[in-house]
Motif scaffolding. Structure first.
Motif, mmCIF file in Angstrom:
data_model
loop_
_atom_site.group_PDB
_atom_site.id
_atom_site.type_symbol
_atom_site.label_atom_id
_atom_site.label_comp_id
_atom_site.label_asym_id
_atom_site.label_seq_id
_atom_site.Cartn_x
_atom_site.Cartn_y
_atom_site.Cartn_z
ATOM 1 N N THR A 35 45.314 41.879 50.036
ATOM 2 C CA THR A 35 44.341 41.801 48.951
ATOM 3 C C THR A 35 43.729 40.418 48.862
ATOM 4 O O THR A 35 44.425 39.405 49.003
ATOM 5 C CB THR A 35 45.024 42.126 47.609
ATOM 6 N N PHE A 37 41.224 38.168 46.078
ATOM 7 C CA PHE A 37 41.047 38.280 44.638
ATOM 8 C C PHE A 37 40.347 37.038 44.105
ATOM 9 O O PHE A 37 40.693 35.920 44.478
ATOM 10 C CB PHE A 37 42.430 38.436 44.003
ATOM 11 N N LYS A 42 38.209 42.186 43.389
ATOM 12 C CA LYS A 42 39.249 42.224 44.419
ATOM 13 C C LYS A 42 38.847 43.209 45.502
ATOM 14 O O LYS A 42 37.982 44.070 45.306
ATOM 15 C CB LYS A 42 40.610 42.626 43.830
ATOM 16 N N ARG A 167 50.709 40.363 36.727
ATOM 17 C CA ARG A 167 49.896 41.538 37.027
ATOM 18 C C ARG A 167 50.571 42.390 38.088
ATOM 19 O O ARG A 167 51.316 41.905 38.930
ATOM 20 C CB ARG A 167 48.524 41.112 37.535
ATOM 21 N N ASP A 169 50.954 44.742 41.408
ATOM 22 C CA ASP A 169 50.443 44.668 42.770
ATOM 23 C C ASP A 169 49.206 45.577 42.890
ATOM 24 O O ASP A 169 49.225 46.726 42.466
ATOM 25 C CB ASP A 169 51.536 45.139 43.734
ATOM 26 N N PRO A 170 48.108 45.074 43.468
ATOM 27 C CA PRO A 170 46.879 45.874 43.546
ATOM 28 C C PRO A 170 47.057 47.199 44.291
ATOM 29 O O PRO A 170 46.431 48.201 43.921
ATOM 30 C CB PRO A 170 45.899 44.960 44.279
ATOM 31 N N GLU A 174 46.268 50.825 42.720
ATOM 32 C CA GLU A 174 45.371 51.781 43.373
ATOM 33 C C GLU A 174 46.041 53.143 43.536
ATOM 34 O O GLU A 174 45.419 54.193 43.318
ATOM 35 C CB GLU A 174 44.944 51.242 44.733
#
Length: 510
Positions: A35, A37, A42, A167, A169-170, A174
């Motif tokens: 990722t 950002f 992102k 935050r 994990d992207p 997803e």
């Protein structure tokens, strides 16, 4: 840009899981999650694309040739220019989308590529987003040939510093979103796929509270539908996931709702009444709280009271086809056929071949004696769900015509199939019973529901899949003077609930 040295001298761009997060100017790069950002923007990159970005990012401003990139990112395997050009193009697209003009990839004609930071003074070198170890080009090339030594030695101890602080994990975020979109459809098979996505999400980020909450809700929704899984095991997994979500985030709404609704409504109406009221008060903007409250009120015959809750659920999330179907069903049960039709029309325009909408509308058309309209719906290839065979639509149409014509011989033949379905899967009784009553076989309908409620009373897995709203369909309430219908109200626990709560079903109030 100034690059701060960390305790690791050599980092392999190929082994993304061991590359610490770093910054290129204002752009944050997290190789383990692939990722990049910057502020609220992102992008998730392909593995090879991230490997090349890492290689270039080890020394921003330094030029790497195509041969350098092949050695570092393709392990020396010869690849064509097209493969490298594709990766370079994807890096440029991602940087433009996320970093704008702050970071860009420059081509040095006949030499190679380098990353250029437009405003190095804006770089964020805080402890949470450290720059990667500055590695000399010679050291990088040496590391490309010493991967085995690094894997066996200190590189295995590299601890990832999170780029995102608290935050999630992207990649986990997803996957949660993919699961949510799947579940919104409410189509067969989506629960299992959603559970798979969510299990991946909590594996990627075990501290992602929303992923644990969503997983617990996915288990609950699967438990309430037909599933080939062991229901006791699924119930345990559901509870464990909800508890983990609340450990991480005490106000995680999916997890809180799941624990509140973990016991089936069937036979536990007073408890469920309190639970649904409590969750609606606690989470006034949560669609599932309102949807579950509406479903419960329908299940205990308080249909008119359910309507505002059902309407609110689709106001909060209008992309719920089953929610729209339940709103239409509620208006039909309340006697407002025109409003029910309007809601079906609205839902059908959005989801023209949705299984629940198609099946529910077909049954309600039959129940309101609009047999030709029901047959037309059954035969319309644009309305029939893709996974429903044409023969099933034709069977439905023949049923509608047999009801219209009073064809007792045809109805007797179709009766056999409905009775057999309920014998093999008792839960099918709640869908088949109204049809059997309309066909003139009330005894079969009452027999199948009596058997279902007896099983549900001792088997929690079946109880989770049992909805007593069927008793308040117009075809069924026409039997309210029948002793066996009254017995169903007793064995289901509804009579005891009405007496204890002081409430009454609509058909008695009217």
């Amino acid at each position: 840009m100034d690059v701060q040295r960390t305790e690791f001298d050599y980092v392999s761009p190929r082994d993304l899981s061991r590359v610490p997060a770093f910054a290129i100017g204002p752009l944050h790069v997290d190789p383990p999650t692939r990722t990049i950002f910057l502020a609220e923007r992102k992008a998730v990159l392909e593995p090879r694309v991230m490997q090349v970005l890492v290689a270039l990012g080890l020394e921003p401003g330094q030029v790497l040739s195509r041969d350098d990139l092949i050695a570092l990112c393709w392990n020396g395997v010869i690849v064509g220019d097209n493969a490298i050009n594709r990766v370079i193009s994807l890096i440029r697209q991602a940087l433009a989308a996320v970093a704008g003009d702050a970071v860009h990839l420059e081509t040095i004609t006949k030499v190679g590529f380098r990353l250029v930071v437009a405003h190095p003074e804006g770089a964020d070198n805080s402890p949470d987003t450290p720059d990667i170890a500055k590695t000399s080009r010679r050291g990088m090339m040496a590391y490309a040939g010493l991967a085995a030594i690094a894997a066996a030695g200190g590189a295995a101890l590299i601890g990832r510093k999170t780029l995102f602080g608290d935050r999630a994990d992207p990649d986990s975020v997803e996957l949660v979103e993919r699961a949510r979109l799947l579940q919104l459809t409410g189509e067969p098979g989506t629960s299992e796929q959603a559970i798979s996505f969510l299990k991946q999400a909590v594996t990627i980020d075990p501290r992602h509270a929303d992923a644990w909450g969503a997983l617990s809700l996915a288990y609950l929704l699967a438990l309430a539908g037909f599933t080939g899984r062991d229901t006791a095991t699924m119930a345990e997994l559901m509870t464990n996931a909800a508890q983990r979500g609340l450990e991480l985030e005490p106000d995680q709404r999916d997890a809180a709702a799941v624990l509140a609704f973990s016991r089936p409504a069937f036979g536990n109406y007073a408890r469920f009444d309190r639970a649904t009221e409590r969750i609606v008060r606690r989470y006034p903007d949560y669609w599932y709280a309102y949807a579950r409250r509406a479903m419960f009120l329908r299940d205990v015959g308080r249909v008119n009271e359910s309507l505002p809750f059902a309407d609110r659920s689709i106001e909060l999330d209008p992309m719920l086809p089953i929610g729209w179907g339940n709103v239409a069903l509620g208006h039909f049960l309340a006697g407002d056929v025109r409003e029910s039709d309007a809601r079906f029309e609205q839902a059908g325009a959005r989801w023209p071949a949705h299984g629940y909408l198609w099946n529910t509308r077909f049954q309600l058309l039959l129940e309101s004696r609009r047999y030709d309209a029901a047959a037309s719906l059954a035969l319309d290839p644009q309305a029939r769900p893709d996974y429903v065979p044409r023969e099933a639509g034709e069977w439905n149409a023949r049923l509608a015509w047999a009801l219209r014509d009073g064809d007792r011989q045809a109805l007797a033949g179709q009766r056999s199939m409905l009775v057999e379905q309920a014998a093999q899967a008792p839960q099918a009784a709640q869908y088949n019973a109204p049809l059997l009553v309309m066909m003139g076989f009330a005894e079969d309908a009452l027999d199948s529901l009596t058997r279902l409620y007896a099983i549900a009373g001792t088997a929690p897995g079946v109880a989770h899949q049992t909805a007593t709203v069927v008793l308040f369909r117009p075809s069924m309430t026409a039997l309210q003077s029948d002793e066996r219908y009254r017995a169903l109200l007793e064995v289901s626990g509804l009579e005891a609930y009405w007496q204890q709560s002081g409430s009454q079903p609509d058909f008695r109030r009217n």
